[in-house]
Design a protein around this motif. Sequence first.
Motif, short mmCIF file in Angstrom:
data_model
loop_
_atom_site.label_atom_id
_atom_site.label_comp_id
_atom_site.label_asym_id
_atom_site.label_seq_id
_atom_site.Cartn_x
_atom_site.Cartn_y
_atom_site.Cartn_z
N THR A 202 -15.95 14.05 13.66
CA THR A 202 -16.81 14.18 12.48
C THR A 202 -18.04 14.99 12.85
O THR A 202 -18.26 15.35 14.02
CB THR A 202 -17.25 12.79 11.97
OG1 THR A 202 -18.15 12.21 12.93
CG2 THR A 202 -16.06 11.87 11.74
N ASP A 203 -18.88 15.21 11.84
CA ASP A 203 -20.15 15.90 12.09
C ASP A 203 -21.02 15.11 13.06
O ASP A 203 -21.79 15.68 13.82
CB ASP A 203 -20.89 16.15 10.78
CG ASP A 203 -21.11 14.90 9.94
OD1 ASP A 203 -20.48 13.85 10.23
OD2 ASP A 203 -21.89 14.96 8.98
N GLN A 204 -20.88 13.80 13.07
CA GLN A 204 -21.69 12.97 13.96
C GLN A 204 -21.48 13.34 15.42
O GLN A 204 -22.41 13.30 16.22
CB GLN A 204 -21.36 11.48 13.75
CG GLN A 204 -22.35 10.54 14.39
CD GLN A 204 -23.75 10.68 13.79
OE1 GLN A 204 -23.92 10.81 12.59
NE2 GLN A 204 -24.75 10.67 14.65
N GLU A 205 -20.27 13.75 15.78
CA GLU A 205 -19.98 14.10 17.17
C GLU A 205 -20.18 15.59 17.46
O GLU A 205 -20.64 15.96 18.53
CB GLU A 205 -18.54 13.73 17.54
CG GLU A 205 -18.23 12.26 17.49
CD GLU A 205 -17.73 11.80 16.14
OE1 GLU A 205 -18.19 10.75 15.68
OE2 GLU A 205 -16.89 12.51 15.54
N ASN B 59 -12.99 23.58 12.12
CA ASN B 59 -14.38 23.11 12.04
C ASN B 59 -14.80 22.73 10.63
O ASN B 59 -15.98 22.52 10.37
CB ASN B 59 -15.33 24.17 12.60
CG ASN B 59 -15.27 25.46 11.81
OD1 ASN B 59 -14.44 25.65 10.93
ND2 ASN B 59 -16.15 26.39 12.14
N LYS B 60 -13.85 22.56 9.72
CA LYS B 60 -14.18 22.39 8.31
C LYS B 60 -15.08 21.18 8.06
O LYS B 60 -16.11 21.29 7.40
CB LYS B 60 -12.89 22.29 7.50
CG LYS B 60 -13.07 22.45 6.00
CD LYS B 60 -13.14 21.10 5.31
CE LYS B 60 -13.32 21.26 3.82
NZ LYS B 60 -13.70 19.99 3.20
N PHE C 56 -23.72 16.87 2.43
CA PHE C 56 -22.84 18.02 2.27
C PHE C 56 -21.80 18.11 3.36
O PHE C 56 -21.27 19.16 3.67
CB PHE C 56 -23.68 19.31 2.26
CG PHE C 56 -24.89 19.21 1.39
CD1 PHE C 56 -24.77 19.18 0.02
CD2 PHE C 56 -26.16 19.12 1.94
CE1 PHE C 56 -25.89 19.07 -0.80
CE2 PHE C 56 -27.29 19.00 1.14
CZ PHE C 56 -27.15 18.98 -0.23
N ARG C 57 -21.46 16.97 3.96
CA ARG C 57 -20.63 16.96 5.18
C ARG C 57 -19.20 17.42 4.93
O ARG C 57 -18.52 17.79 5.87
CB ARG C 57 -20.68 15.58 5.82
CG ARG C 57 -20.04 14.48 5.00
CD ARG C 57 -20.38 13.09 5.50
NE ARG C 57 -20.26 12.94 6.93
CZ ARG C 57 -20.39 11.78 7.57
NH1 ARG C 57 -20.66 10.70 6.86
NH2 ARG C 57 -20.25 11.71 8.86
N TYR C 58 -18.72 17.39 3.68
CA TYR C 58 -17.33 17.78 3.44
C TYR C 58 -17.21 19.17 2.82
O TYR C 58 -16.18 19.55 2.29
CB TYR C 58 -16.63 16.74 2.55
CG TYR C 58 -16.61 15.38 3.22
CD1 TYR C 58 -15.96 15.20 4.44
CD2 TYR C 58 -17.28 14.30 2.67
CE1 TYR C 58 -15.97 13.98 5.08
CE2 TYR C 58 -17.29 13.08 3.30
CZ TYR C 58 -16.63 12.92 4.50
OH TYR C 58 -16.64 11.70 5.13
#
Length: 197
Positions: free
Chosen positions: A97-100, A129-130, A193-195
Amino acid sequence: MKLTIVSGSQRPQSQSLNVAHALKQLAHSQFNDITILDLHQLDLPFWNEGVWNGGEEWQQWEPIKEQLSQSDAFIFITPEWHGMATPALKNFLLLTTDQELAHKPALLVSVSASINGVYPISELRMTGNKNNHVCFLPDHLIFREIDSLLSEDLAIIDAHFLERCEYTLQLLSGYAHALSPIQRDMLPLGKPFRYGM
């Protein structure tokens, strides 16, 4: 600086893992903490919604998430199988995920027994990387004719290609330093906006 190298082959004792060790040897001039994740050895389950709920089958993913969160940069290595990246590496990227990974640089590397190797790079650039928002370097590495490219002690035999690898690892380190404040500042701002769109 912490670097995580992901060997994306599902085979034991793979050439991709050999490439991971070769790049680890070279990367010590740029990174002081380097970890190799061997996806054959990890044998992660295929993505399912249970990963969001922390189901029992995903307990092994928790320390991997922590490792990735603490890393400053990544190298993703895939063999070319039928012109594609491996299911194991694509599954790995599905799990992240974006968190990592968000706003951290990643070098894409493919391994080919012949003169090919570009298709897996293109495939990963298109979708890899979407949702995790990792930043693929504009440069990549292709270990072509792999059976004759590495010595028995996993040194790169071709002098010109060795120079290219050293340059690209220096580039990865430079991106890691430059993107660090962006990762720090933009990760929380980007949550709504993570997705993507």
